[in-house]
Design a protein around this motif. Structure first.
Motif, PDB file in Angstrom:
ATOM      1  N   TYR A   1       0.830  -1.204   0.000  1.00 56.08           N
ATOM      2  CA  TYR A   1       0.000   0.000   0.000  1.00 56.08           C
ATOM      3  C   TYR A   1       0.868   1.259   0.000  1.00 56.08           C
TER       4      TYR A   1
ATOM      5  N   ARG B   1      -4.156  -7.857  -7.409  1.00 52.75           N
ATOM      6  CA  ARG B   1      -5.319  -7.136  -6.908  1.00 52.75           C
ATOM      7  C   ARG B   1      -4.989  -6.149  -5.790  1.00 52.75           C
ATOM      8  N   PRO B   2      -4.108  -6.469  -4.823  1.00 53.62           N
ATOM      9  CA  PRO B   2      -3.800  -5.467  -3.783  1.00 53.62           C
ATOM     10  C   PRO B   2      -3.251  -4.162  -4.356  1.00 53.62           C
TER      11      PRO B   2
ATOM     12  N   TYR C   1      -3.833  -3.038  -7.513  1.00 57.61           N
ATOM     13  CA  TYR C   1      -4.950  -2.403  -8.201  1.00 57.61           C
ATOM     14  C   TYR C   1      -5.848  -1.660  -7.220  1.00 57.61           C
ATOM     15  N   ASP C   2      -6.198  -2.317  -6.116  1.00 57.25           N
ATOM     16  CA  ASP C   2      -7.104  -1.713  -5.131  1.00 57.25           C
ATOM     17  C   ASP C   2      -6.523  -0.419  -4.586  1.00 57.25           C
ATOM     18  N   ALA C   3      -5.215  -0.422  -4.310  1.00 49.05           N
ATOM     19  CA  ALA C   3      -4.565   0.789  -3.796  1.00 49.05           C
ATOM     20  C   ALA C   3      -4.601   1.893  -4.847  1.00 49.05           C
TER      21      ALA C   3
ATOM     22  N   TYR D   1      -6.814   2.279  -7.297  1.00 48.65           N
ATOM     23  CA  TYR D   1      -8.186   2.780  -7.435  1.00 48.65           C
ATOM     24  C   TYR D   1      -8.519   3.748  -6.304  1.00 48.65           C
ATOM     25  N   GLU D   2      -8.075   3.433  -5.102  1.00 45.00           N
ATOM     26  CA  GLU D   2      -8.353   4.290  -3.953  1.00 45.00           C
ATOM     27  C   GLU D   2      -7.649   5.635  -4.092  1.00 45.00           C
TER      28      GLU D   2
ATOM     29  N   PHE E   1     -11.017   4.946 -10.235  1.00 47.33           N
ATOM     30  CA  PHE E   1     -11.094   3.865 -11.217  1.00 47.33           C
ATOM     31  C   PHE E   1     -10.894   4.383 -12.643  1.00 47.33           C
TER      32      PHE E   1
END
Length: 334
Positions: A155, A202-203, A205-207, A209-210, A214
């Protein structure tokens, strides 16, 4: 164990060499445990790396935890003369050793507050190791974050990459992961190799996007400003003016790690993250992450941050669940 006096504080890792006497193969096997599980427990709890060859051990890490690990190895080896060690016994020895108090004192001497300023807000490091990690990323071209999952390695690396992109310090972000099967068969998944490996990233990508949103991430990926690449795709490339993150690096081989590190070009920053205690490589293959700590520990321009289980940022309920399982495991060891 009475912890030794605190050594002078330092950001650079130290290497402590110890020789356990008498050299007894049965006692050494007892000390290390099956597949070195006792050593891995010490590594995860203290945030160090332990390498062994016969009765010669090298402990690599920040000065205080490394010294504590060296003393614990000596204490546990003495115990092997009269008992068979188990993970529960090693865990109990850690609790009784005073190590937690030593680590708490180290955390109390936290460096200055470190914050990343993104367009969507400010992200701050929590605790000594996260702040040291961020400071290292800002001041070094090559950085290693080593420790268990949940400590914020990925992160914070993504946050640092986004800050570098938004302030025009780099022109693109490259997210890399080795394609190693962790119990799953990649060959049976649909799509090409890049599509097969997307779920494993995915971890990151999620960071993204946040931190970017997106739609912004999708546009940047279309323009190749953000690139996702399996490690095998890095061969033959040179990355200039890029922020490169290699995640799950414990699953690289020594050859893959060398290949990746030699891709770094001018104006680039690289962050390599992983947990040396959780490799999915076959037992006969050495982890490139474990090997590179020993190889690059004294190289200028390279930083190492060793995270411990104490750095895990957990939901309070998850913390209570883990404590309940630990109590159950202790009952099983009694």
């Amino acid at each position: 164990m009475n912890p030794s006096p605190d050594p002078a504080p330092a950001d650079l890792p130290v290497t402590l060499e110890i020789v356990l006497e008498p050299a007894d193969n049965l006692r050494l096997a007892n000390l290390c445990g099956q597949f070195d599980e006792h050593l891995r427990l010490l590594e995860q709890r203290l945030g160090v790396e332990i390498n062994s060859r016969g009765n010669h051990f090298n402990v690599i890490g920040d000065p205080r935890p490394a010294q504590a690990a060296a003393e614990l190895l000596k204490d546990l080896y003495r115990d092997t003369a009269r008992e068979t060690l188990s993970p529960q016994r090693v865990h109990l020895h850690l609790q009784e050793s005073g190590v937690d108090r030593l680590l708490e004192r180290a955390e109390a001497q936290a460096p200055e507050d470190m914050a990343l300023h993104l367009r969507k807000g400010i992200i701050r490091g929590r605790g000594t190791n996260q702040m040291r990690y961020l400071r290292h990323i800002r001041s070094h071209d090559l950085n290693f974050g080593i420790g268990p999952a949940g400590t914020g390695k990925t992160y914070l690396a993504v946050a640092a990459a986004v800050e570098a992109l938004e302030t025009d310090r780099v022109r693109r972000l490259v997210l890399v992961r080795p394609a190693v099967e962790a119990g799953e068969r990649l060959g049976f998944l649909p799509g090409d190799l890049a599509q097969k490996i997307d779920p494993y990233l995915r971890p990151m990508y999620d960071a993204l996007y946040e931190m970017l949103g997106f739609d912004t991430v999708a546009k940047l990926m279309e323009r190749n400003v953000i690139e996702v690449a399996p490690l095998a795709y890095m061969r033959g490339r040179t990355l200039n003016d890029a922020f490169v993150i290699l995640d799950e690096a414990q699953n690289t081989t020594t050859e893959q790690m060398k290949m990746f590190l030699t891709r770094i070009g001018f104006g680039s920053t690289a962050v390599v993250n992983g947990d040396v205690t959780q490799t999915d490589l076959p037992h006969h293959r050495q982890s490139g992450l474990r090997h590179v700590i020993e190889v690059l520990k004294d190289v200028n321009g390279v930083s190492f941050t060793f995270f411990t289980s104490r750095d895990v940022v957990r939901h309070p309920l998850v913390q209570r669940i883990i404590e309940a399982y630990e109590k159950d495991e202790k009952k099983g060891g009694d």
